[in-house]
Design a protein around this motif. Structure first.
Motif, PDB file in Angstrom:
ATOM      1  N   LYS A   1      -0.455 -12.385  39.391  1.00 33.17           N
ATOM      2  CA  LYS A   1      -0.738 -13.915  39.132  1.00 33.17           C
ATOM      3  C   LYS A   1       0.682 -14.746  39.388  1.00 33.17           C
ATOM      4  CE  LYS A   1      -2.509 -12.909  35.099  1.00 33.17           C
ATOM      5  NZ  LYS A   1      -2.297 -11.518  34.805  1.00 33.17           N
ATOM      6  N   THR A   2       1.706 -14.085  38.583  1.00 25.63           N
ATOM      7  CA  THR A   2       2.692 -14.793  38.577  1.00 25.63           C
ATOM      8  C   THR A   2       3.415 -14.840  39.901  1.00 25.63           C
ATOM      9  OG1 THR A   2       3.715 -14.065  36.465  1.00 25.63           O
ATOM     10  CG2 THR A   2       5.561 -14.584  37.749  1.00 25.63           C
ATOM     11  N   THR A   3       3.392 -13.738  40.712  1.00 26.53           N
ATOM     12  CA  THR A   3       3.970 -13.640  42.126  1.00 26.53           C
ATOM     13  C   THR A   3       3.295 -14.813  42.888  1.00 26.53           C
ATOM     14  OG1 THR A   3       4.177 -11.078  41.811  1.00 26.53           O
ATOM     15  CG2 THR A   3       4.152 -12.232  44.177  1.00 26.53           C
TER      16      THR A   3
ATOM     17  N   MET B   1       1.304 -23.798  35.983  1.00 25.17           N
ATOM     18  CA  MET B   1       1.590 -23.289  34.524  1.00 25.17           C
ATOM     19  C   MET B   1       1.200 -21.678  34.596  1.00 25.17           C
ATOM     20  SD  MET B   1      -0.186 -26.553  32.647  1.00 25.17           S
ATOM     21  CE  MET B   1       0.957 -26.957  31.561  1.00 25.17           C
ATOM     22  N   ASP B   2       2.222 -20.936  34.149  1.00 21.88           N
ATOM     23  CA  ASP B   2       2.173 -19.427  34.207  1.00 21.88           C
ATOM     24  C   ASP B   2       1.978 -19.135  32.452  1.00 21.88           C
ATOM     25  OD1 ASP B   2       2.069 -16.712  34.685  1.00 21.88           O
ATOM     26  OD2 ASP B   2       4.074 -16.805  35.556  1.00 21.88           O
ATOM     27  N   GLU B   3       0.763 -18.811  32.493  1.00 26.47           N
ATOM     28  CA  GLU B   3       0.332 -18.190  30.902  1.00 26.47           C
ATOM     29  C   GLU B   3       1.340 -19.213  29.828  1.00 26.47           C
ATOM     30  OE1 GLU B   3      -0.470 -14.193  30.316  1.00 26.47           O
ATOM     31  OE2 GLU B   3      -0.043 -13.669  32.352  1.00 26.47           O
ATOM     32  N   PRO B   4       1.238 -20.510  29.862  1.00 22.63           N
ATOM     33  CA  PRO B   4       2.146 -21.343  29.166  1.00 22.63           C
ATOM     34  C   PRO B   4       1.844 -21.117  27.496  1.00 22.63           C
ATOM     35  CG  PRO B   4       0.467 -22.630  29.960  1.00 22.63           C
ATOM     36  CD  PRO B   4       0.286 -21.311  30.734  1.00 22.63           C
TER      37      PRO B   4
HETATM   38 MG   LIG Z   1       2.697 -12.961  34.827  1.00 21.95          MG
END
Ligand SMILES: [Mg+2]
Ligand SMILES: Nc1ncnc2c1ncn2[C@@H]1O[C@H](COP(=O)(O)OP(=O)(O)O)[C@@H](O)[C@H]1O
Length: 252
Positions: free
Chosen positions: A49-51, A161-164
């Motif tokens: 996901k982050t990638t 927004m990455d798992e904020p």
């Molecule tokens: Mg991640």
């Protein structure tokens, strides 16, 4: 809903190489995000996901495929894309005001206009009265509010927004989900929001894209048309929760 395309991922793949070995992390993602849509990327931990989000942000480049924002190919970070991270990434030596206005100060916006704009977004996230407070004196939820105001302050076209809320305690997390929905309702943006939490996804999303395990690809999409604000214990909410979690990738 207005169907203008804002983000387009065209066969995006990512392979990380270490010495001579390649490690597939993202595989052939085709994704379109529409103007002012709240899109949630929902997938298990470590799936990529982050990638994928970093590739959309321009912080990382795909091995193959392309990303377009407003029809322009993404080749690096840009002011039309604001990013909010899970880990609280505020500058500890700057106050709330200093953190929120940082981006537009760097972009050369004059002090008077800068203060006005930063104040607007500080008010929007409910931090009035904390303008001169340093991060060390703020709670986790308040720090994430500063992070959201900082991303909004550059007035980006898209918010990534990455798992904020991933590092917050459960109660603060619910509160921040509600706050974010109110903020987004007032200041509509095209949002790509990453989470591995189904309740968060269902509370916030116009559409949920379910991702497979690593190397991640799109498993299924769900249009979530429940009226807002949603009830975590509503009948349809619970039904979709069961349906979507039941349809997650069970492989490891
Ligand atoms: Mg991640
Ligand atoms: N820079 C990197 N080099 C090598 N492997 C990486 C790199 N970044 C991430 N990975 C690997 O890619 C996989 C997916 O990571 P990530 O995108 O952070 O997943 P998620 O955000 O879904 O938890 C993980 O196995 C991780 O170890």
């Amino acid at each position: 809903m207005n169907k203008d395309v804002v983000i387009k991922c065209d066969s995006v793949s990512k392979i990380f190489y270490s010495s001579d070995k390649g490690f597939d992390v993202v595989k052939n993602i085709d994704l379109t995000v529409f103007k002012n849509e709240f899109l949630v990327l929902f997938g298990p931990g470590q799936c990529g996901k982050t990638t994928l989000l970093n590739i959309i942000a321009g912080l990382d480049m795909p091995t193959s495929g392309k990303v377009y924002v407003n029809n322009k190919e993404v080749i690096g970070p840009g002011p039309e894309r604001g990013v909010v991270y899970q880990s609280i990434s505020l500058f500890p030596w700057l106050t709330t005001m200093g953190n929120v206005e940082f981006g537009i100060k760097a972009a050369g916006v004059g002090k008077k206009e800068r203060r006005k704009r930063a104040q607007y977004y500080i008010d929007l996230v409910g931090l009035q009265g904390f303008e001169n407070t340093y991060p060390i004196k703020l709670s986790g939820g308040m720090k994430q509010r500063v992070g959201i105001a900082r991303a909004y302050c550059i007035e980006p076209v898209v918010m990534l927004m990455d798992e904020p809320f991933g590092a917050l305690d459960a109660q603060t997390r619910y509160l921040m989900q509600k706050e974010l929905e109110i903020i987004w309702g007032r200041e509509k943006r095209t949002v790509v929001f990453v989470t591995n939490n189904i309740e968060e996804a269902l509370f916030l999303a116009d559409r949920i894209v379910v991702l497979n395990n690593c190397p991640t690809s799109i498993r299924q999409e769900y249009v979530i048309d429940m009226p807002r604000p949603r009830e975590y214990t509503g009948e349809k909410f619970l039904y979709l929760r069961k349906e979507i979690t039941g349809n997650m990738d069970k492989t490891l």
